[in-house]
Every structure is written in structure tokens, then in C-alpha cells.
Design an enzyme around this catalytic site. Structure first.
Site, PDB file in Angstrom:
ATOM      1  N   LYS A   1      35.679 -18.439  50.742  1.00 13.55           N
ATOM      2  CA  LYS A   1      34.904 -17.872  51.856  1.00 13.55           C
ATOM      3  C   LYS A   1      35.663 -18.112  53.155  1.00 13.55           C
ATOM      4  CE  LYS A   1      30.509 -18.264  54.253  1.00 13.55           C
ATOM      5  NZ  LYS A   1      29.179 -18.889  54.262  1.00 13.55           N
TER       6      LYS A   1
ATOM      7  N   ASP B   1      20.232 -20.582  56.803  1.00 17.76           N
ATOM      8  CA  ASP B   1      20.414 -19.173  56.479  1.00 17.76           C
ATOM      9  C   ASP B   1      19.885 -18.868  55.071  1.00 17.76           C
ATOM     10  OD1 ASP B   1      21.137 -16.624  57.255  1.00 17.76           O
ATOM     11  OD2 ASP B   1      23.159 -16.772  56.439  1.00 17.76           O
TER      12      ASP B   1
END
Length: 407
Positions: free
Chosen positions: A19, A117
Site C-alpha cells: 500500500k 476509517d
């Protein structure tokens, strides 16, 4: 926030996910330290329903700026967002997913980590159950507010600059649970501008058509004031209770159906017997004393019920099981989708290990099951074992103890 690459680890020869945060770190030393600290915190947080952090690093982009990256396992699965696009989930399925996510949050919050999140896009449905992704951008509770997160899932207080708090995860989980149950988010706003422009004063929307406990819990998660929301631990306890009650209700209804069917069959049998006797269609004994013949011919209404019931019970004696069979039944219940399907994988493994030390297959069986019973009670108190699951496992423990006594 980022781009995720499928990659091959040349050192360990395995597929991985890398990522890369798209926002450049530039030369801001404070930002670099913050991102690295968050990655380290996430790497220390291990839970079966989240993703392990393999590595963290910084690299120079083709434009000459710095970018951070996180290396994680590559998982196969379906994003929860894709599943929701197909329509609302049955409430037990939605509650079971929310329960697993709440357990992850509960463990993270206990360590001071806030995910920030929790969204349908950050939940992956795998063969081992739902996995909460993106703990790589988690923050410590009390950190100053920033612009991270997904607008529809952002708690109202974050717009006011409130510091990071576990309640923001609870709000996001409430949005997600509402979305799973209805197929749409509780509020229509999707951008920061729209969210900042709206001022909500009415109570949060309530999900229709689901058990009262689930609807109330979801509504409380969406409370405008953070102090009015439940904790992740309270969500775990509430969903465990709702799923356990539903499971017990299914068992009761199934039992009532069986008993009802038996009663109907018995009534029909008695009716045919009585009708046949009255009409002379049932075969009569060819010989015997008159008194005996009269007793056989007279229809009886009350006695046959007791007689048939007694005959049924006597013809179905309980078969004594061995220790090995009782242990296998315990493990089967523990691994079954109902009623223990929402149990954490680590809890299942722990109970299996305790069971193995309790009744070693080589025998003799000298150790009692007190330790395992204590484990079950502890897991129920922690909210990690459904009441219906506990009841079934305790019944299997009774079988194990009886088998131990016989041996």
C-alpha cells in the site's frame, strides 16, 4: 489516500500487498514521524480479523518526493461494498459481520488505537470471515484531528476539530451496520462540502424490520454526541445477545414444530382408532373371555395418549457415548455455523486446546472439565461467546463428564 499493488516478495517467495500512500511526505519531518509511528503501532496490533503489517518504508517517487508504503499479506475475498451493492443483508448476517468488526475495534481501543476509517470498502469478506483492513493509518486516541477518513462515515465531532477518540469508530460502525441492513447509508451526503453544510438536529434514523435490540444499538451508534454512543465492548455484548436470542428462538420453534407434528399424528391415530372401532372396521379378537373382548372394543380417549408416549420414550433409550464421541460432538458444535458461527477463531482454537489437555485421547481420563467450564464462562463474560453457543457446549460437556465417569 493510497494505491494498493499486488506484489511478489523476492526474499520469501510469497505474494503480498503493498500500500503506497499517494500523499507525498515531502520533507515534513513531523508528518514522516507520525506516519511511521502509526505503522509501528498497527504492526504491534495482532488480531485474527485484521491484517498483519509486514513492513513499512519510504521511497522516492519519480517526481522526486517521498512517499510512504506499507507491506501486508495479500488476501483473497470480496469487498463488503460489493456485497451491499447486491442488496441488504439478512439481519443475522449483518449483525454477525458487525460483531466481528466490533471485536477488532474493542481490541484496538483497549490498546489506544483508533482505526478512523471503518467503511464497507475497508472490510474484506474472506473464507475465514470478515477482515478489517487499513489499520495502517490508525492513530492513537487523543491525536489532533486531520482530514483522513471517508466523508459518509465521519462522525460529526470530527468536523469541529475534536481529537481522535474511539467514538469515531463506533459512529462509522453504526453507519456500516445501517448500510448492511438497509442497502443504503443513513444520510445522503457523500462529500466534505455537503457534510459541512448540513446541521442535523433530528434523532438518527432507525432501521425498520429488524429486532428491537439491533435497531436500537445501531441508532445509538449514530448518536450525534460521542458520549451517547456505546463502546465497542457494549456493541459486542449487544450483538452477541441478539444473535444468541435469535438462535435459541430457532431451536424453540424447531422443537415446537416437531412436538406439534407428533401431536397431530397422535390425534389422527386416535381418531382413526375410535372411528374404526365405532364403525366395526378394526379387526376384532376371535376368542377370549367376554370381559376381555369388551375392554378391547371400548374406545379409550385419555389412556392411549399416556400409553403411546410411554411406549415412544421406552423405544428410544439414550445411547451412551464414549469419551471420544463426546469430544467430537463438542468440537462439531464449536465449529458449527449455528449457534457458534460468530465465535472468534482464536477463542475456538483456545477452547480446542483446553479440551485436548482435559481429555487426552490416549487416556486414562483423570482430569476434570472444570477448567474448560471456567473458560466458557470467561468468554461469555467477555462477550466473545454467544449464550446459545455456551448452552450447547455445556450440554456436550455434560456428555463428556458422564463418559468420563463410566470409564
Amino acid at each position: 489516500m493510497s494505491i494498493i499493488w499486488r506484489a511478489f516478495d523476492q526474499s520469501l517467495h510469497r505474494m503480498i500487498a503493498v500500500k503506497v500512500l499517494t500523499a507525498s511526505l515531502h520533507t515534513d519531518q513531523g508528518e514522516r514521524v507520525s506516519v511511521r509511528s502509526e505503522a509501528r503501532a498497527a504492526a504491534r496490533f495482532l488480531h485474527p480479523d485484521t491484517i498483519e503489517i509486514y513492513d513499512y518504508g519510504e521511497t522516492v517517487t519519480p517526481h522526486g518526493s517521498l512517499a510512504a508504503y506499507v507491506v501486508m499479506p495479500l488476501l483473497d475475498g470480496t469487498p463488503l461494498a460489493d456485497r451491499i451493492e447486491q442488496g441488504p443483508l439478512p439481519w443475522p448476517e449483518a449483525a454477525a459481520i458487525a460483531l466481528r468488526l466490533a471485536r477488532v475495534l474493542m481490541a484496538g481501543h483497549a490498546r489506544g488505537l483508533v482505526h478512523r476509517d471503518v467503511t464497507a470498502e475497508n472490510v474484506l469478506l474472506t473464507g475465514d470471515g470478515p477482515k478489517l483492513l487499513d489499520f495502517g493509518i490508525a492513530a492513537w486516541a487523543g491525536d489532533p484531528e486531520d482530514d483522513r477518513g471517508t466523508p459518509p462515515y465521519v462522525a460529526p465531532e470530527r468536523l469541529l476539530g475534536a481529537p481522535t477518540h474511539p467514538a469515531v469508530d463506533v459512529y462509522a460502525l453504526g453507519v456500516l451496520l445501517h448500510t448492511m441492513l438497509t442497502g443504503r447509508r443513513p444520510y445522503p451526503e457523500t462529500t466534505w462540502e455537503e457534510i459541512e453544510a448540513v446541521r442535523r438536529t433530528a434523532p438518527p434514523p432507525r432501521v425498520p424490520g429488524v429486532p428491537h435490540a439491533v435497531a436500537s444499538l445501531c441508532q445509538r451508534c449514530l448518536a450525534h454526541r460521542p458520549e451517547e454512543r456505546p463502546t465497542a465492548a457494549e456493541i459486542v455484548a449487544g450483538l452477541n445477545s441478539a444473535l444468541g436470542a435469535a438462535s435459541m428462538g430457532r431451536h424453540v420453534r424447531r422443537g415446537v414444530t416437531v412436538v406439534g407434528s407428533a401431536a397431530v399424528a397422535l390425534s389422527a391415530l386416535l381418531w382413526f382408532q375410535q372411528t374404526g372401532i365405532q364403525q366395526g372396521t378394526l379387526p376384532q379378537p376371535s376368542a377370549g373371555p367376554p370381559q376381555q373382548q369388551q375392554q378391547q372394543q371400548d374406545p379409550v380417549v385419555a389412556e392411549p395418549t399416556a400409553g403411546v408416549t410411554a411406549h415412544y420414550l421406552e423405544s428410544s433409550p439414550a445411547t451412551a457415548v464414549t469419551v471420544e464421541q463426546a469430544v467430537t460432538q463438542f468440537q462439531s458444535v464449536l465449529e458449527a455455523r449455528t449457534p457458534c458461527g460468530a465465535t472468534d477463531a482464536d477463542v475456538v482454537l483456545d477452547l480446542k486446546q483446553v479440551l485436548q489437555t482435559t481429555v487426552a485421547p490416549q487416556g486414562p481420563y483423570e482430569i476434570t472439565t472444570e477448567n474448560l467450564r471456567r473458560k466458557l464462562s470467561d468468554r461469555l463474560r467477555e462477550g466473545r461467546l454467544a449464550p446459545a453457543c455456551l448452552s450447547e457446549l455445556q450440554a456436550r460437556l455434560d456428555d463428556i463428564e458422564q463418559a468420563l465417569e463410566r470409564d
